[in-house]
Design a protein around this motif. Sequence first.
Motif, PDB file in Angstrom:
ATOM      1  N   VAL A   1       0.680  -1.319   0.423  1.00 29.66           N
ATOM      2  CA  VAL A   1      -0.015  -0.075  -0.272  1.00 29.66           C
ATOM      3  C   VAL A   1       0.937   1.068   0.053  1.00 29.66           C
ATOM      4  O   VAL A   1       0.389   2.408  -1.021  1.00 29.66           O
ATOM      5  N   GLY A   2       2.078   1.683   0.977  1.00 30.36           N
ATOM      6  CA  GLY A   2       2.741   2.689   0.762  1.00 30.36           C
ATOM      7  C   GLY A   2       3.446   2.929  -0.599  1.00 30.36           C
ATOM      8  O   GLY A   2       3.222   3.942  -0.661  1.00 30.36           O
ATOM      9  N   ARG A   3       3.989   1.899  -0.650  1.00 36.55           N
ATOM     10  CA  ARG A   3       4.571   1.668  -1.647  1.00 36.55           C
ATOM     11  C   ARG A   3       3.455   1.894  -3.298  1.00 36.55           C
ATOM     12  O   ARG A   3       3.586   3.201  -4.117  1.00 36.55           O
ATOM     13  N   MET A   4       2.971   1.610  -3.485  1.00 40.01           N
ATOM     14  CA  MET A   4       1.640   1.803  -4.617  1.00 40.01           C
ATOM     15  C   MET A   4       1.417   3.996  -3.875  1.00 40.01           C
ATOM     16  O   MET A   4       1.308   4.688  -5.234  1.00 40.01           O
ATOM     17  N   LEU A   5       1.313   4.246  -3.309  1.00 38.19           N
ATOM     18  CA  LEU A   5       0.763   5.483  -3.086  1.00 38.19           C
ATOM     19  C   LEU A   5       1.787   6.459  -3.097  1.00 38.19           C
ATOM     20  O   LEU A   5       1.529   7.331  -3.307  1.00 38.19           O
ATOM     21  N   ARG A   6       3.547   5.470  -3.161  1.00 38.13           N
ATOM     22  CA  ARG A   6       3.945   6.651  -3.245  1.00 38.13           C
ATOM     23  C   ARG A   6       4.948   6.627  -4.983  1.00 38.13           C
ATOM     24  O   ARG A   6       5.438   7.476  -5.303  1.00 38.13           O
ATOM     25  N   GLU A   7       5.341   4.851  -5.300  1.00 34.19           N
ATOM     26  CA  GLU A   7       6.112   5.043  -5.975  1.00 34.19           C
ATOM     27  C   GLU A   7       5.152   5.002  -8.164  1.00 34.19           C
ATOM     28  O   GLU A   7       3.653   4.582  -7.956  1.00 34.19           O
ATOM     29  N   ASP A   8       5.409   5.229  -9.311  1.00 33.43           N
ATOM     30  CA  ASP A   8       5.464   5.418  -9.922  1.00 33.43           C
ATOM     31  C   ASP A   8       4.858   3.703 -11.002  1.00 33.43           C
ATOM     32  O   ASP A   8       3.275   3.915 -10.905  1.00 33.43           O
ATOM     33  N   THR A   9       5.016   3.080 -10.101  1.00 36.98           N
ATOM     34  CA  THR A   9       4.858   1.468 -10.604  1.00 36.98           C
ATOM     35  C   THR A   9       5.759   0.840  -9.955  1.00 36.98           C
ATOM     36  O   THR A   9       6.413   0.746  -8.776  1.00 36.98           O
ATOM     37  N   VAL A  10       4.742  -0.464  -8.913  1.00 39.54           N
ATOM     38  CA  VAL A  10       5.504  -1.324  -8.577  1.00 39.54           C
ATOM     39  C   VAL A  10       5.411  -3.546  -8.736  1.00 39.54           C
ATOM     40  O   VAL A  10       4.070  -3.088  -8.886  1.00 39.54           O
ATOM     41  N   THR A  11       6.448  -2.991  -9.017  1.00 37.96           N
ATOM     42  CA  THR A  11       6.374  -4.778  -8.989  1.00 37.96           C
ATOM     43  C   THR A  11       6.793  -5.567  -8.063  1.00 37.96           C
ATOM     44  O   THR A  11       7.297  -5.448  -7.188  1.00 37.96           O
ATOM     45  N   HIS A  12       6.500  -6.337  -7.000  1.00 37.23           N
ATOM     46  CA  HIS A  12       5.886  -6.932  -6.169  1.00 37.23           C
ATOM     47  C   HIS A  12       5.768  -8.404  -5.705  1.00 37.23           C
ATOM     48  O   HIS A  12       4.840  -9.041  -6.411  1.00 37.23           O
ATOM     49  N   GLN A  13       6.804  -9.366  -5.299  1.00 42.98           N
ATOM     50  CA  GLN A  13       6.723 -10.476  -5.780  1.00 42.98           C
ATOM     51  C   GLN A  13       7.056 -11.371  -4.434  1.00 42.98           C
ATOM     52  O   GLN A  13       8.019 -11.566  -3.709  1.00 42.98           O
ATOM     53  N   GLY A  14       5.916 -11.204  -3.158  1.00 43.02           N
ATOM     54  CA  GLY A  14       5.872 -11.909  -2.087  1.00 43.02           C
ATOM     55  C   GLY A  14       5.438 -13.022  -2.106  1.00 43.02           C
ATOM     56  O   GLY A  14       4.878 -13.707  -2.564  1.00 43.02           O
ATOM     57  N   ALA A  15       5.484 -13.346  -0.733  1.00 42.91           N
ATOM     58  CA  ALA A  15       5.063 -14.807  -0.113  1.00 42.91           C
ATOM     59  C   ALA A  15       3.327 -14.968  -0.335  1.00 42.91           C
ATOM     60  O   ALA A  15       2.608 -15.597  -0.228  1.00 42.91           O
ATOM     61  N   LEU A  16       2.231 -13.218   0.042  1.00 38.11           N
ATOM     62  CA  LEU A  16       0.819 -13.901   0.099  1.00 38.11           C
ATOM     63  C   LEU A  16       0.723 -12.859  -1.733  1.00 38.11           C
ATOM     64  O   LEU A  16      -0.892 -12.932  -2.224  1.00 38.11           O
ATOM     65  N   TYR A  17       1.407 -11.889  -1.651  1.00 41.11           N
ATOM     66  CA  TYR A  17       0.973 -10.873  -3.069  1.00 41.11           C
ATOM     67  C   TYR A  17       1.885 -10.633  -4.085  1.00 41.11           C
ATOM     68  O   TYR A  17       3.108 -10.826  -3.907  1.00 41.11           O
ATOM     69  N   GLN A  18       1.461 -10.649  -5.588  1.00 40.87           N
ATOM     70  CA  GLN A  18       2.553 -10.565  -6.239  1.00 40.87           C
ATOM     71  C   GLN A  18       1.267  -9.611  -7.545  1.00 40.87           C
ATOM     72  O   GLN A  18       0.612  -9.694  -8.015  1.00 40.87           O
ATOM     73  N   LEU A  19       2.417  -8.539  -7.518  1.00 41.65           N
ATOM     74  CA  LEU A  19       2.491  -7.147  -8.482  1.00 41.65           C
ATOM     75  C   LEU A  19       2.543  -6.758  -9.439  1.00 41.65           C
ATOM     76  O   LEU A  19       4.422  -7.477 -10.041  1.00 41.65           O
ATOM     77  N   ASP A  20       2.502  -6.478 -10.919  1.00 45.45           N
ATOM     78  CA  ASP A  20       3.517  -6.462 -11.687  1.00 45.45           C
ATOM     79  C   ASP A  20       3.508  -5.314 -12.579  1.00 45.45           C
ATOM     80  O   ASP A  20       2.534  -5.278 -13.317  1.00 45.45           O
ATOM     81  N   GLY A  21       3.568  -4.059 -12.281  1.00 45.92           N
ATOM     82  CA  GLY A  21       3.633  -2.788 -12.747  1.00 45.92           C
ATOM     83  C   GLY A  21       2.512  -2.131 -12.602  1.00 45.92           C
ATOM     84  O   GLY A  21       2.410  -1.112 -13.260  1.00 45.92           O
ATOM     85  N   ALA A  22       1.764  -2.488 -11.411  1.00 44.64           N
ATOM     86  CA  ALA A  22       0.938  -1.774 -10.916  1.00 44.64           C
ATOM     87  C   ALA A  22       1.494  -0.373 -10.860  1.00 44.64           C
ATOM     88  O   ALA A  22       2.172   0.053 -10.373  1.00 44.64           O
ATOM     89  N   ILE A  23       0.125   0.398 -11.432  1.00 46.20           N
ATOM     90  CA  ILE A  23       0.371   1.741 -11.702  1.00 46.20           C
ATOM     91  C   ILE A  23      -1.266   2.369 -10.657  1.00 46.20           C
ATOM     92  O   ILE A  23      -2.305   1.459 -10.625  1.00 46.20           O
ATOM     93  N   CYS A  24      -0.793   3.493  -9.777  1.00 52.64           N
ATOM     94  CA  CYS A  24      -2.006   4.301  -8.739  1.00 52.64           C
ATOM     95  C   CYS A  24      -1.974   5.735  -9.061  1.00 52.64           C
ATOM     96  O   CYS A  24      -0.863   6.139  -8.322  1.00 52.64           O
ATOM     97  N   GLU A  25      -3.053   6.524  -9.444  1.00 56.33           N
ATOM     98  CA  GLU A  25      -2.499   7.352  -9.713  1.00 56.33           C
ATOM     99  C   GLU A  25      -4.058   7.721  -9.985  1.00 56.33           C
ATOM    100  O   GLU A  25      -5.029   7.421 -10.318  1.00 56.33           O
TER     101      GLU A  25
END
Length: 259
Positions: A66-90
């Motif tokens: 959540v914090g990265r989505m609200l700060r960063e242009d795009t978010v890629t995350h490969q974690g134990a519970l969640y996976q995101l690939d170039g997610a954008i929040c604007e």
Amino acid sequence: MLAVRPNYHSPALTAKSLSTLDTIAPGRLSLNVVSSWWKDEAAQYGAPFDVHDARYARTEEWLDIVGRMLREDTVTHQGALYQLDGAICEPKPSQPPPVYMGGESPKAKEVIASYADAYVMHGDAPEVIAAKVADLNERRAAAGRAPLMFGVSGYVICRDTEAEAQAELDRILNVRSSPEAYASYEDFIAGSQLESRVSLEEYSVSNRGLRSGLVGTPAQIIDRLRAYEQAGVGLMLLQFSPQREEMARFGASVISQYS
């Protein structure tokens, strides 16, 4: 302030919702992140349920996204519970919403020290709260984060005399719980790691609010509030019943006199 349980809500979609709400009310949004303890409710709603430390691990990963989505242009995350690939929040919010969290287990405090902006506690005596404040301040400094705000729950019974306040307290504590209410209490105790045992009477007032000792005359309540202020508390989460009438009494008798 929005209360959100990580196991019920996608972190990326939560970030997008927060961004939308911030465009409606810029800078006014805050987030209360609650790591779920109620297994039966999760089953009813088809939500995943994690045993104690695992649910704080979920909360930790969730807050990071959540914090990265609200700060960063795009978010890629490969974690134990969640996976995101170039997610954008604007658009990005005017400011990240402050995160309020509670919890008493070592794992909860570890996550709070790293990710929260405010630590909210169940009711307890000022000297007990002061020790908790000192503990979290140490953890926070070790995590290299700015100081936390501290809040405490309290149930208020304000009357002109001690005898009147005690009579109202006796009425509230005259609890004859239904089997369903007692079952809910047992679920809560079984699903939480609490620093002290909660009696059924205390459970009848949420968040151990009676332990805060805000029962008595206006002068007594003001003295108690000052003791919490000395303990490092900057926020009181107050309960009243009936709410409108008792809040009006508190405003006229306590807030107007507090300085």
